[in-house]
Structures are given as C-alpha cells and as structure tokens.
Design a protein around this motif. Structure first.
Motif, short mmCIF file in Angstrom:
data_model
loop_
_atom_site.label_atom_id
_atom_site.label_comp_id
_atom_site.label_asym_id
_atom_site.label_seq_id
_atom_site.Cartn_x
_atom_site.Cartn_y
_atom_site.Cartn_z
N ALA A 41 7.20 14.55 -1.81
CA ALA A 41 6.09 14.19 -0.92
C ALA A 41 5.52 12.84 -1.31
N HIS B 296 9.83 18.97 -4.67
CA HIS B 296 9.55 18.54 -3.29
C HIS B 296 9.18 17.06 -3.32
N ARG C 115 -2.23 6.03 10.69
CA ARG C 115 -1.64 5.49 9.45
C ARG C 115 -1.76 6.45 8.27
N PHE D 33 -3.44 16.33 -1.90
CA PHE D 33 -2.96 15.67 -3.12
C PHE D 33 -3.45 16.42 -4.36
N SER E 147 9.60 17.70 4.41
CA SER E 147 9.12 19.09 4.38
C SER E 147 10.18 20.05 3.83
N TRP F 210 0.84 -1.20 0.00
CA TRP F 210 0.00 0.00 0.00
C TRP F 210 0.87 1.25 0.00
N LEU G 196 -3.88 21.08 6.40
CA LEU G 196 -2.58 20.56 6.80
C LEU G 196 -2.08 21.45 7.93
N ILE H 9 2.73 12.48 -7.20
CA ILE H 9 2.69 13.93 -7.40
C ILE H 9 3.86 14.35 -8.30
N LEU I 263 4.33 8.78 6.00
CA LEU I 263 4.81 9.76 5.01
C LEU I 263 6.10 10.47 5.40
N PHE I 264 6.27 10.75 6.70
CA PHE I 264 7.25 11.78 7.08
C PHE I 264 8.58 11.23 7.59
N ALA J 216 6.20 25.84 5.62
CA ALA J 216 6.09 24.39 5.49
C ALA J 216 7.03 23.87 4.39
N CYS J 217 6.53 23.00 3.54
CA CYS J 217 7.41 22.35 2.56
C CYS J 217 7.93 23.32 1.50
N GLY K 41 3.20 23.08 -0.01
CA GLY K 41 3.07 22.60 1.37
C GLY K 41 1.98 23.30 2.14
N GLY K 42 2.01 23.08 3.44
CA GLY K 42 1.00 23.64 4.34
C GLY K 42 0.96 25.15 4.21
N ARG L 166 1.04 3.76 -3.23
CA ARG L 166 0.37 5.07 -3.07
C ARG L 166 1.34 6.23 -2.94
N THR L 167 2.58 5.95 -2.47
CA THR L 167 3.49 7.07 -2.17
C THR L 167 4.90 6.94 -2.77
#
Ligand code: ACO
Length: 328
Positions: free
Chosen positions: A257, A255, A154, A224, A287, A35, A193, A261, A159-160, A114-115, A316-317, A39-40
């Motif tokens: 993430a 970036h 989850r 996303f 970030s 997963w 975010l 993306i 992610l981070f 942020a990012c 980012g945020g 997904r990432t």
C-alpha cells in the motif's frame, strides 16, 4: 494446524500493459512526483483497458498458476476470487472465471475483505482442503481499482492500480505448507475506507453519481495509523501460532500500500529490506491482488527456496487484516 498439510503448488500474475506514471498524474491533479514518491514509494501503476474486467485479469494469472502447479482446469474443485471490484454484482467473478477456464468440477465463490481478501481466501480454501472436502483450489486476488477511482481526487488517485495474482493450493508433504492464519476485523473502522454507492444502502441513482459515491473514499491518515499498528502485530501473531519467531522469517510478503507502512513492519520484525518483497513502486496498491502478485514475482526471481519460512501479511477496508506463516 489440523488435517492434511496444505501448501502452494504454483503461482501466477498478470498486470495490464498500460502504465500510469507520476508525471502523467501531475497533468491530471495538483500533485508532483516528489510528493508521491516520498509519501508512498509509488512511481507508476498499471491500468486496465476499457474492455478489461477483473475476471480477464484473473484468468491470465490463473492460467500461469495452473501451469506452474501442473494442474488442469478439470483438476480444480474450488475457485475463490478475492476482489472489491467484481465484474458485476452477480454472478460472482469466481463463476465467470470458472466458465473462462472450463473448470466444470469447481465450486466457485467471491470473497470480500478488501486488501486482506487474498489471505482470507487462502485460509478458507486451505481449510476446505485440509478437511478432505476438496483436493485442489485456485485462489485469486483480482482488482480493477482504476474503475472505482476518482481521477480528480489527489488523495486517492495516486495510490491505486490494477492487476491479478493467483495460486493453486493442494496437499504437500508433511512439514511444509501453511502453518498458521491470523485473520481479524474491526467493523468500527468501516467508514474510513469505502465505496458507499451502488449497494442496497445507496442504490445507483443520479444522487449517488453526483455525490461520487461510486468511487473509493479514504481517510488516509487514519488508515495509515491502523496499518502501521496492525501489520507488525498480525505478522507476529501468525508466527506465534506457528511456533516460530521473527528470526525464522526468510521472506516477508506484505500488502503493497505504501513503502512507509512496509518499512514500519520491517522495523517491528527486525528484518532487513532484502528479506522483504517490495513492488509498490511499480504497481501501487492493487488491493487483494497485491500480495499474490508480490509472491509470484518473488518466485519468478528465484527468491523462494524449498523449506523457506514465508510470512504473508495484509490489511485493508473493513477494517480487516490477515497474516499467514508458511513453509515453502
Ligand atoms: N499530492 C500533493 N499533496 C497531497 C496529495 C497529493 N497527491 N494528497 C494529499 N496531499 C496533501 C494533503 O491535502 C495534505 O495537505 P494539508 O496538510 O494542507 O491538508 C498534505 O498533502 C498531507 O496529507 P496527509 O494525508 O497528512 O499525508 P500522509 O503523509 O498521511 O500521506 C497517504 C497520505 C499517502 C494517503 C497516507 O496517509 C497513506 O498511505 N494512508 C494509507 C493508505 C492505505 O494504505 N490505504 C489502504 C487502502 S487498501 C483498500 O482496502 C482499498
């Protein structure tokens, strides 16, 4: 751009030794490697030790960048640290770093975007050099996101990661250096975010801790959609302002993430994957540190040659976004 030509004189990066793999996350929350990977694109991320704060990571990256630029601490007259995980509310992480480096001549401040923070930092610092106010600036993105991540959630904990990247910028020969910046913000998306506890809106209390307001909250799907839209358009706008086209790009440094993306940005820019730096598989989303770490690795690997056109782009945020076109 107006004023003296300003560019990157040296790069550096640091990531903590400790690795957190997808397999380890499977033991912590209801998830699985398949997963997370599909997904990432993330396989593992780095995690700071209990003793490490963002300034410690920033210091290691900064020392490398200064050595690469052949600049001493006394030569620095500005330090900008982009971070959403400062060592503490104040003094700024930039001031703590200034002391660690012994950069006594340097003005120092933190920047919160942020990012997108590293690109915002480059735009600020390069303008101050172009105007003649300063000569050499250290711009750092440094994060310990593991310290504000809920490892029972989850949706976010996969992610981070933690790390730092740094550059020294200063005057470069005519025709080189930063050619444009495209910065933007949309505060209407701020709720998507955030870390809402611990500030003046929700000071730390038993309630903020019980409600987990000291951890990252993210509406992943909405972020996303925003990211997919903004990565391509911000990069295109930076190119347009620089008088360049998509076909001029030698290397895209996005970036890191989510691989999906990044792939959508490559499609929009008609770029093959070999013209893009990807390390999200190794470090996850770091970030503000993600773009300078990716840039430092590209330089280490010999992927950047004099005269190359680079585009740096992030979101980012905030919500925020930033892009820059530059000639190496
Ligand atoms: N393992 C297994 N299943 C999961 C996990 C997980 N780790 N996380 C979520 N799921 C489930 C969800 O609960 C959902 O189930 P449901 O349909 O029954 O509700 C299902 O998987 C699909 O969830 P989606 O959110 O639709 O998954 P999506 O494909 O959108 O991927 C992701 C989620 C990876 C978070 C994606 O939305 C994303 O990357 N968003 C952008 C994140 C980002 O870039 N953030 C920037 C932060 S930068 C900063 O400023 C700090």
């Amino acid at each position: 751009m107006n004023g003296r030509p300003v560019g990157i004189l040296g790069t550096g990066k640091y990531v903590p030794d400790r690795v957190l793999t997808n397999e380890q996350l499977e033991q912590m929350v209801e998830t699985n490697d398949e997963w997370i990977t599909s997904r990432t694109g993330i396989k593992e991320r780095r995690i700071a030790s209990d003793a490490q704060a963002s300034s410690d990571l920033a210091y290691e990256a900064a020392v490398q960048a200064m050595a690469a630029a052949n600049v001493t601490a006394e030569d620095l007259d500005l330090i900008v640290v982009a971070t959403i995980t400062p060592d503490m509310a104040f003094p700024s992480t930039a001031c703590i770093l200034q002391e660690k480096l012994g950069a006594k001549q340097a003005a120092a401040f933190d920047l919160s975007a942020a990012c997108s923070g590293f690109i915002y930092g480059l735009a600020n610092a390069s303008s101050l050099i172009a105007s003649g106010l300063y000569r050499n600036a250290l711009v750092v993105g440094a994060e310990c996101l593991s310290k504000i991540t809920d490892y029972t959630d989850r949706n976010t904990c996969i992610l981070f990661g933690d790390g730092a990247g740094a550059v020294v910028i200063g005057e470069v020969p005519e025709g080189r250096g930063f050619r444009s910046f495209e910065l933007g913000a949309d505060g209407s998306g701020g709720e998507l975010l955030r870390v809402s506890g611990g500030g003046s809106r929700n000071p730390v209390s038993q309630h903020t801790i019980d409600e987990k307001l000291h951890y990252i909250y993210m509406a992943g799907r909405d972020v996303f959609k925003f990211a997919v839209r903004i990565m391509g358009s911000a990069a295109e706008e930076a190119l347009r302002k620089a008088g360049l086209g998509k076909e001029d790009i030698d290397l895209l440094v996005p970036h890191q993430a989510n691989i999906r993306i990044i792939q959508s940005a490559l499609e929009r820019l008609d770029l093959p994957e070999d013209k893009c730096v990807v390390n999200v598989n190794k470090y996850g989303n770091v970030s503000a540190a993600s773009i300078p770490i990716a840039l430092a690795e590209a330089v280490e690997e010999g992927r950047v040659q004099e005269g190359d056109v680079l585009v740096l782009v992030g979101f980012g945020g905030g919500l925020t976004w930033g892009a820059s076109a530059l000639v190496w």
